[in-house]
Write an enzyme that holds these catalytic residues in place. Structure first.
Site, PDB file in Angstrom:
ATOM      1  N   CYS A  77      -2.605  -5.607   4.177  1.00 15.13           N
ATOM      2  CA  CYS A  77      -2.257  -6.347   2.944  1.00 15.13           C
ATOM      3  C   CYS A  77      -0.825  -6.865   2.992  1.00 15.13           C
ATOM      4  O   CYS A  77      -0.135  -6.906   1.964  1.00 15.13           O
ATOM      5  CB  CYS A  77      -2.462  -5.507   1.695  1.00 15.13           C
TER       6      CYS A  77
ATOM      7  N   GLN B 151       4.754   3.476  -1.764  1.00 11.46           N
ATOM      8  CA  GLN B 151       4.948   4.287  -0.548  1.00 11.46           C
ATOM      9  C   GLN B 151       6.141   5.236  -0.658  1.00 11.46           C
ATOM     10  O   GLN B 151       6.436   5.959   0.296  1.00 11.46           O
ATOM     11  CB  GLN B 151       5.152   3.371   0.678  1.00 11.46           C
TER      12      GLN B 151
HETATM   13  N1  PMP Z   1       2.495  -1.706  -2.437  1.00 14.13           N
HETATM   14  C1  PMP Z   1       2.533  -1.046  -1.278  1.00 14.13           C
HETATM   15  C2  PMP Z   1       3.818  -1.001  -0.509  1.00 14.13           C
HETATM   16  C3  PMP Z   1       1.375  -0.434  -0.804  1.00 14.13           C
HETATM   17  O1  PMP Z   1       1.404   0.209   0.365  1.00 14.13           O
HETATM   18  C4  PMP Z   1       0.183  -0.506  -1.554  1.00 14.13           C
HETATM   19  C5  PMP Z   1      -1.099   0.141  -1.073  1.00 14.13           C
HETATM   20  N2  PMP Z   1      -1.390  -0.079   0.263  1.00 14.13           N
HETATM   21  C6  PMP Z   1       0.220  -1.187  -2.773  1.00 14.13           C
HETATM   22  C7  PMP Z   1       1.383  -1.767  -3.178  1.00 14.13           C
HETATM   23  C8  PMP Z   1      -0.993  -1.328  -3.632  1.00 14.13           C
HETATM   24  O2  PMP Z   1      -1.390  -0.087  -4.121  1.00 14.13           O
HETATM   25  P1  PMP Z   1      -2.744   0.002  -4.945  1.00 14.13           P
HETATM   26  O3  PMP Z   1      -3.822  -0.565  -4.068  1.00 14.13           O
HETATM   27  O4  PMP Z   1      -2.897   1.461  -5.202  1.00 14.13           O
HETATM   28  O5  PMP Z   1      -2.551  -0.793  -6.182  1.00 14.13           O
END
Ligand code: PMP
Length: 407
Positions: free
Chosen positions: A365, A204
């Site tokens: 998540c 982010q």
């Molecule tokens: N870390 C953070 C703080 C996130 O916001 C996200 C995506 N929402 C991720 C990790 C994971 O990213 P990705 O799904 O592209 O691996």
């Protein structure tokens, strides 16, 4: 310099879309994934139309061209985050894979039973589960920096945990729920003083403000192309050369080897040691075009625009009765998670969708963080360079409609 948001919007074909009955789209879900400007789409299409070939293998013109394009992006990424060398830029599929790579290679070889990894309560699942898996396998201890009611990391707790001599500290640069931008430089410095290495989740941060990995002195730093105007399926792991060099490969296969015998192999040099198999070549090209686009606008200008927009949204949302924002409006990024009375976040998101406004509802998540605040889910609006003050006004209007419907 202020951003010309009207002009920027016109660079993103999807933002001209209408939702349902002619209602123009307001996209407020960039924390999940950003939209893509035409230049990124064009760069990938052009690659397939004129230069498509496998990389590092052929001697024909197309193979050389494709390899050149693919490797040029590595230099661009290194320059974008101020890495010392492109050998420190490992291509992965996303932030998640970058963190798993560190857990499965550095973690497996350097950690032993009883060792401590410090994480925080505000982590995305992708910076929790890889360490949980490793901890279960190697009998490690996970410790957590707590989050205050204001949505900040409790630095006193962090300092106390560092006294236990952890081997690794891994935390997010910016929370995808609270918007909190953590004092990363200070935290890395403290970790190093305590003898720990540092892994930073930059999913982010890199898309939204300037990040200088050398100034931060991060040991590992991960981010995803799809949140910074680039394509899905492509991510970056930055690591200090000395550390990456000493780590075993992640996956085995073509390209990551120098020599293969029937029963053994010799790994390739950095960065190829970590890149097994045919990679996402067009996606690399797309990320290169995304970085060009971001740099032409200027990361400082993007950060300032988002900061001002977030302040405006904070002020407007604070005026809505029964709306509670999680996190403090102080050195934060353009992510606002909120609760609207007793209306379920999915209902809020659905009503907003009827009015063309795309926000997120759920745990984003970050289940442990929601559990900490005693709620299963929140609604989340997130901003990027193409969002305008009018977009925020439409959000506020939509929330008021939802309030009236359920109130
Ligand atoms: N870390 C953070 C703080 C996130 O916001 C996200 C995506 N929402 C991720 C990790 C994971 O990213 P990705 O799904 O592209 O691996």
């Amino acid at each position: 310099m202020g951003l010309d948001v009207k002009k920027i919007k016109s660079d993103f074909p999807i933002l001209a879309r209408e939702i349902r009955n002619g209602i123009p789209l307001v996209y407020l879900d960039s924390a999940a994934t950003s939209q893509k400007p035409q230049v990124v789409i064009d760069a990938m299409t052009k690659y397939y139309q004129f230069s498509n070939a496998n990389i590092h293998r052929g001697v024909h013109t197309l193979a050389e061209e494709a390899t050149g394009m693919y490797e040029d992006v590595r230099k661009k990424v290194a320059n974008f985050i101020n890495a010392k060398s492109e050998k420190e830029i490992i291509y992965t599929r996303n932030t998640t894979e970058s963190i798993n790579l560190v857990a499965q290679t550095w973690g497996k070889t350097n950690l032993e039973e009883g060792d401590i990894i410090v994480l925080t309560e505000m982590e995305h699942h992708s910076n929790l589960v890889p360490w949980q898996m490793l901890a279960a396998e190697k009998h490690l201890n996970l410790e957590f920096v707590t989050v205050t009611d204001d949505g900040l990391l409790n630095l006193q707790v962090y300092k106390e945990l560092l006294e236990k001599s952890p081997k690794l500290v891994s935390f997010t640069h910016m929370s995808n729920v609270l918007g909190t931008i953590n004092p990363v430089k200070e935290m890395i410095n403290l970790a190093h003083q305590a003898g720990a290495l540092t892994m930073i989740d930059g999913a982010q941060s890199v898309p939204h403000f300037p990040v200088d990995v050398r100034d931060l002195d991060a040991d590992f730093y991960a981010f995803s192309a799809h949140k910074m105007l680039g394509p899905t399926g492509f991510g970056i792991l930055y690591g200090k050369e000395k550390l990456l060099d000493a780590m075993p490969p992640f996956m085995g296969g073509g390209d990551m080897i120098k020599k293969v015998l029937l029963r053994s192999f010799k790994p390739n040099d950095l960065p190829h040691k970590f890149e097994a198999g045919t990679p996402a070549i067009a996606e690399a090209v797309g990320l290169g075009a995304a970085i060009d686009y971001l740099q032409a606008l200027g990361m400082d200008n993007i950060a300032l625009h988002e900061h001002e927009l977030t302040n405006y949204a904070f002020q407007k949302l604070s005026e809505i009765e029964n709306l509670i924002i999680f996190g403090k409006n102080n050195n934060r990024g353009g992510v606002i998670a909120f609760e609207l009375g007793i209306i379920h976040p999915h209902d809020v998101a659905q009503i907003l969708d009827r009015h063309g406004i795309a926000i997120r509802a759920g745990h984003h998540c970050a289940m442990p963080l929601h559990e900490k605040f005693g709620i299963p889910a929140t609604s989340r609006a997130s901003f990027y360079l193409y969002n305008s003050y009018e977009d925020v006004d439409r959000l506020v209007e939509g929330i008021n409609i939802a309030s009236d419907l359920f109130g």
